[in-house]
Scaffold this motif. Sequence first.
Motif, PDB file in Angstrom:
ATOM      1  N   ILE A  25     -15.657 -13.490  -8.459  1.00  0.00           N
ATOM      2  CA  ILE A  25     -14.455 -12.661  -8.384  1.00  0.00           C
ATOM      3  C   ILE A  25     -14.343 -12.111  -6.969  1.00  0.00           C
ATOM      4  O   ILE A  25     -15.309 -11.566  -6.432  1.00  0.00           O
ATOM      5  CB  ILE A  25     -14.498 -11.502  -9.393  1.00  0.00           C
ATOM      6  N   GLU A  26     -13.203 -12.249  -6.382  1.00  0.00           N
ATOM      7  CA  GLU A  26     -12.963 -11.727  -5.045  1.00  0.00           C
ATOM      8  C   GLU A  26     -11.850 -10.685  -5.097  1.00  0.00           C
ATOM      9  O   GLU A  26     -10.776 -10.942  -5.640  1.00  0.00           O
ATOM     10  CB  GLU A  26     -12.576 -12.855  -4.087  1.00  0.00           C
ATOM     11  N   CYS A  27     -12.130  -9.512  -4.562  1.00  0.00           N
ATOM     12  CA  CYS A  27     -11.097  -8.473  -4.485  1.00  0.00           C
ATOM     13  C   CYS A  27     -11.248  -7.747  -3.153  1.00  0.00           C
ATOM     14  O   CYS A  27     -12.345  -7.694  -2.581  1.00  0.00           O
ATOM     15  CB  CYS A  27     -11.204  -7.494  -5.661  1.00  0.00           C
ATOM     16  N   PRO A  28     -10.169  -7.208  -2.638  1.00  0.00           N
ATOM     17  CA  PRO A  28     -10.223  -6.519  -1.342  1.00  0.00           C
ATOM     18  C   PRO A  28     -11.240  -5.375  -1.357  1.00  0.00           C
ATOM     19  O   PRO A  28     -11.458  -4.726  -2.386  1.00  0.00           O
ATOM     20  CB  PRO A  28      -8.793  -5.984  -1.174  1.00  0.00           C
ATOM     21  N   GLU A  29     -11.877  -5.167  -0.208  1.00  0.00           N
ATOM     22  CA  GLU A  29     -12.872  -4.104  -0.116  1.00  0.00           C
ATOM     23  C   GLU A  29     -12.227  -2.716  -0.079  1.00  0.00           C
ATOM     24  O   GLU A  29     -12.817  -1.741  -0.543  1.00  0.00           O
ATOM     25  CB  GLU A  29     -13.736  -4.298   1.132  1.00  0.00           C
ATOM     26  N   GLU A  30     -11.021  -2.622   0.463  1.00  0.00           N
ATOM     27  CA  GLU A  30     -10.375  -1.315   0.554  1.00  0.00           C
ATOM     28  C   GLU A  30      -9.894  -0.859  -0.830  1.00  0.00           C
ATOM     29  O   GLU A  30      -9.680  -1.669  -1.732  1.00  0.00           O
ATOM     30  CB  GLU A  30      -9.190  -1.342   1.527  1.00  0.00           C
ATOM     31  N   ALA A  31      -9.747   0.444  -0.984  1.00  0.00           N
ATOM     32  CA  ALA A  31      -9.314   1.006  -2.259  1.00  0.00           C
ATOM     33  C   ALA A  31      -7.901   0.547  -2.603  1.00  0.00           C
ATOM     34  O   ALA A  31      -7.070   0.324  -1.718  1.00  0.00           O
ATOM     35  CB  ALA A  31      -9.373   2.531  -2.205  1.00  0.00           C
ATOM     36  N   LEU A  32      -7.645   0.412  -3.883  1.00  0.00           N
ATOM     37  CA  LEU A  32      -6.303   0.093  -4.363  1.00  0.00           C
ATOM     38  C   LEU A  32      -5.539   1.406  -4.521  1.00  0.00           C
ATOM     39  O   LEU A  32      -5.908   2.248  -5.343  1.00  0.00           O
ATOM     40  CB  LEU A  32      -6.387  -0.638  -5.703  1.00  0.00           C
ATOM     41  N   VAL A  33      -4.499   1.591  -3.720  1.00  0.00           N
ATOM     42  CA  VAL A  33      -3.733   2.842  -3.739  1.00  0.00           C
ATOM     43  C   VAL A  33      -2.529   2.673  -4.650  1.00  0.00           C
ATOM     44  O   VAL A  33      -1.701   1.775  -4.455  1.00  0.00           O
ATOM     45  CB  VAL A  33      -3.279   3.237  -2.317  1.00  0.00           C
ATOM     46  N   LEU A  34      -2.439   3.544  -5.656  1.00  0.00           N
ATOM     47  CA  LEU A  34      -1.358   3.461  -6.640  1.00  0.00           C
ATOM     48  C   LEU A  34      -0.789   4.837  -6.921  1.00  0.00           C
ATOM     49  O   LEU A  34      -1.452   5.855  -6.727  1.00  0.00           O
ATOM     50  CB  LEU A  34      -1.876   2.892  -7.968  1.00  0.00           C
ATOM     51  N   SER A  35       0.442   4.846  -7.402  1.00  0.00           N
ATOM     52  CA  SER A  35       0.990   6.034  -8.038  1.00  0.00           C
ATOM     53  C   SER A  35       0.553   5.989  -9.498  1.00  0.00           C
ATOM     54  O   SER A  35       0.341   4.907 -10.057  1.00  0.00           O
ATOM     55  CB  SER A  35       2.519   6.030  -7.947  1.00  0.00           C
ATOM     56  N   VAL A  36       0.402   7.147 -10.125  1.00  0.00           N
ATOM     57  CA  VAL A  36      -0.033   7.153 -11.520  1.00  0.00           C
ATOM     58  C   VAL A  36       0.966   6.427 -12.415  1.00  0.00           C
ATOM     59  O   VAL A  36       0.614   5.918 -13.475  1.00  0.00           O
ATOM     60  CB  VAL A  36      -0.255   8.593 -12.036  1.00  0.00           C
ATOM     61  N   GLY A  37       2.226   6.359 -11.986  1.00  0.00           N
ATOM     62  CA  GLY A  37       3.225   5.648 -12.767  1.00  0.00           C
ATOM     63  C   GLY A  37       3.137   4.142 -12.622  1.00  0.00           C
ATOM     64  O   GLY A  37       3.820   3.407 -13.331  1.00  0.00           O
ATOM     65  N   GLU A  38       2.283   3.664 -11.698  1.00  0.00           N
ATOM     66  CA  GLU A  38       2.111   2.231 -11.479  1.00  0.00           C
ATOM     67  C   GLU A  38       0.829   1.720 -12.118  1.00  0.00           C
ATOM     68  O   GLU A  38       0.312   0.669 -11.753  1.00  0.00           O
ATOM     69  CB  GLU A  38       2.068   1.928  -9.981  1.00  0.00           C
ATOM     70  N   ASN A  39       0.307   2.457 -13.065  1.00  0.00           N
ATOM     71  CA  ASN A  39      -0.998   2.156 -13.652  1.00  0.00           C
ATOM     72  C   ASN A  39      -0.929   1.011 -14.668  1.00  0.00           C
ATOM     73  O   ASN A  39      -1.528   1.068 -15.737  1.00  0.00           O
ATOM     74  CB  ASN A  39      -1.536   3.421 -14.333  1.00  0.00           C
ATOM     75  N   SER A  40      -0.219  -0.068 -14.327  1.00  0.00           N
ATOM     76  CA  SER A  40      -0.090  -1.209 -15.235  1.00  0.00           C
ATOM     77  C   SER A  40      -1.179  -2.234 -14.951  1.00  0.00           C
ATOM     78  O   SER A  40      -1.783  -2.250 -13.875  1.00  0.00           O
ATOM     79  CB  SER A  40       1.286  -1.869 -15.069  1.00  0.00           C
ATOM     80  N   THR A  41      -1.420  -3.136 -15.905  1.00  0.00           N
ATOM     81  CA  THR A  41      -2.430  -4.175 -15.724  1.00  0.00           C
ATOM     82  C   THR A  41      -2.091  -5.051 -14.530  1.00  0.00           C
ATOM     83  O   THR A  41      -2.967  -5.422 -13.736  1.00  0.00           O
ATOM     84  CB  THR A  41      -2.541  -5.037 -17.000  1.00  0.00           C
ATOM     85  N   GLU A  42      -0.814  -5.377 -14.387  1.00  0.00           N
ATOM     86  CA  GLU A  42      -0.376  -6.224 -13.281  1.00  0.00           C
ATOM     87  C   GLU A  42      -0.707  -5.581 -11.932  1.00  0.00           C
ATOM     88  O   GLU A  42      -1.206  -6.251 -11.020  1.00  0.00           O
ATOM     89  CB  GLU A  42       1.123  -6.478 -13.385  1.00  0.00           C
ATOM     90  N   LYS A  43      -0.450  -4.298 -11.810  1.00  0.00           N
ATOM     91  CA  LYS A  43      -0.728  -3.598 -10.559  1.00  0.00           C
ATOM     92  C   LYS A  43      -2.234  -3.482 -10.307  1.00  0.00           C
ATOM     93  O   LYS A  43      -2.708  -3.620  -9.180  1.00  0.00           O
ATOM     94  CB  LYS A  43      -0.101  -2.205 -10.584  1.00  0.00           C
ATOM     95  N   LEU A  44      -2.986  -3.205 -11.374  1.00  0.00           N
ATOM     96  CA  LEU A  44      -4.428  -3.037 -11.223  1.00  0.00           C
ATOM     97  C   LEU A  44      -5.126  -4.340 -10.840  1.00  0.00           C
ATOM     98  O   LEU A  44      -6.208  -4.335 -10.251  1.00  0.00           O
ATOM     99  CB  LEU A  44      -5.024  -2.484 -12.523  1.00  0.00           C
ATOM    100  N   LEU A  45      -4.521  -5.487 -11.188  1.00  0.00           N
ATOM    101  CA  LEU A  45      -5.091  -6.793 -10.854  1.00  0.00           C
ATOM    102  C   LEU A  45      -4.561  -7.354  -9.535  1.00  0.00           C
ATOM    103  O   LEU A  45      -4.971  -8.446  -9.109  1.00  0.00           O
ATOM    104  CB  LEU A  45      -4.795  -7.798 -11.968  1.00  0.00           C
ATOM    105  N   GLU A  46      -3.693  -6.607  -8.879  1.00  0.00           N
ATOM    106  CA  GLU A  46      -3.049  -7.087  -7.658  1.00  0.00           C
ATOM    107  C   GLU A  46      -4.084  -7.377  -6.565  1.00  0.00           C
ATOM    108  O   GLU A  46      -4.922  -6.544  -6.227  1.00  0.00           O
ATOM    109  CB  GLU A  46      -2.058  -6.036  -7.162  1.00  0.00           C
ATOM    110  N   GLY A  47      -4.038  -8.597  -6.010  1.00  0.00           N
ATOM    111  CA  GLY A  47      -4.930  -8.975  -4.927  1.00  0.00           C
ATOM    112  C   GLY A  47      -6.294  -9.468  -5.353  1.00  0.00           C
ATOM    113  O   GLY A  47      -7.131  -9.812  -4.514  1.00  0.00           O
ATOM    114  N   VAL A  48      -6.558  -9.523  -6.658  1.00  0.00           N
ATOM    115  CA  VAL A  48      -7.864  -9.954  -7.167  1.00  0.00           C
ATOM    116  C   VAL A  48      -7.770 -11.410  -7.631  1.00  0.00           C
ATOM    117  O   VAL A  48      -6.826 -11.790  -8.328  1.00  0.00           O
ATOM    118  CB  VAL A  48      -8.318  -9.058  -8.343  1.00  0.00           C
ATOM    119  N   THR A  49      -8.744 -12.234  -7.257  1.00  0.00           N
ATOM    120  CA  THR A  49      -8.772 -13.644  -7.647  1.00  0.00           C
ATOM    121  C   THR A  49     -10.137 -14.003  -8.208  1.00  0.00           C
ATOM    122  O   THR A  49     -11.127 -13.272  -8.008  1.00  0.00           O
ATOM    123  CB  THR A  49      -8.460 -14.566  -6.450  1.00  0.00           C
TER     124      THR A  49
END
Length: 269
Positions: free
Chosen positions: A37-61
């Motif tokens: 699994i590869e994901c960016p090292e930097e933190a994933l910055v989100l608004s609490v209203g963007e707490n969807s599965t799609e957003k949480l998986l963004e940039g992860v392969t």
Amino acid sequence: MKVFRILVLVLLLLVSLGLGLSTLYHLWNDDKTIPVIECPEEALVLSVGENSTEKLLEGVTAWDDKDGDLTEQLFIQGMSGSIQGNETTITYAVVDSDDHVATASRVVRYSDYTPPRFSLNSELRYSVGNLIRVKDRLTAYDVVDGDISDRIKVANNSTMVAGVEGTYPMTFEVTNSLGDTASITLDVVVRNYAVGEPVIYLSQYLIYRTADQPFSPMSYLESVSGGNVEDVVVSYPDGAFTQGVQRVLYTCAGLGGVQGSATLYVVTE
């Protein structure tokens, strides 16, 4: 009889040879690679209203040497049961066709996170003998979970004595799904109203503010029963507002000179 024994022996040898070849085949062809699994090292910055599965998986392969691209099979294994400031940790997982599991973690930072907050719609004052139902007046809201009033717990009940007048400090706690716990200590007052005592009504009895936010106490004064709004006097806590919970006291004399009061709890963040 001798021929029969020879046949049995040959059969056993063939079975053993077959099992051996089968074992070698599986050992040779068994996939021992673990998905990556590869994901960016930097933190994933989100608004609490963007707490969807799609957003949480963004940039992860995800990739596996045998199965190839497994990004579509990625799923969220869980979120950390705690949050520090505005950061928590999310864990991703993926399973390949040979049931090999891989996991990876990443920090999630919420840009607009605030801890759970309480709200008080009426004074916590009760006449002697009346049923004390604090949760009818005290509620809680969270930016992640919404209304969490049903999770409010009494952490400290002071030394309240049933049927005895007094002021009893009580500490309330509430926890959101990220494990963040907020607490506040409020006074539960058990005292009968005196004859002629005015009742001061506020639009809110508990507010949150930042240290640099202007504060206008009279904007929370709604009405006075048995007295005049113009006669209400506001008393501030000693010194300037500091971080934490302070009390702003509203007092008013009734027509017979009896004093009435109401308290606004101000939480300075």
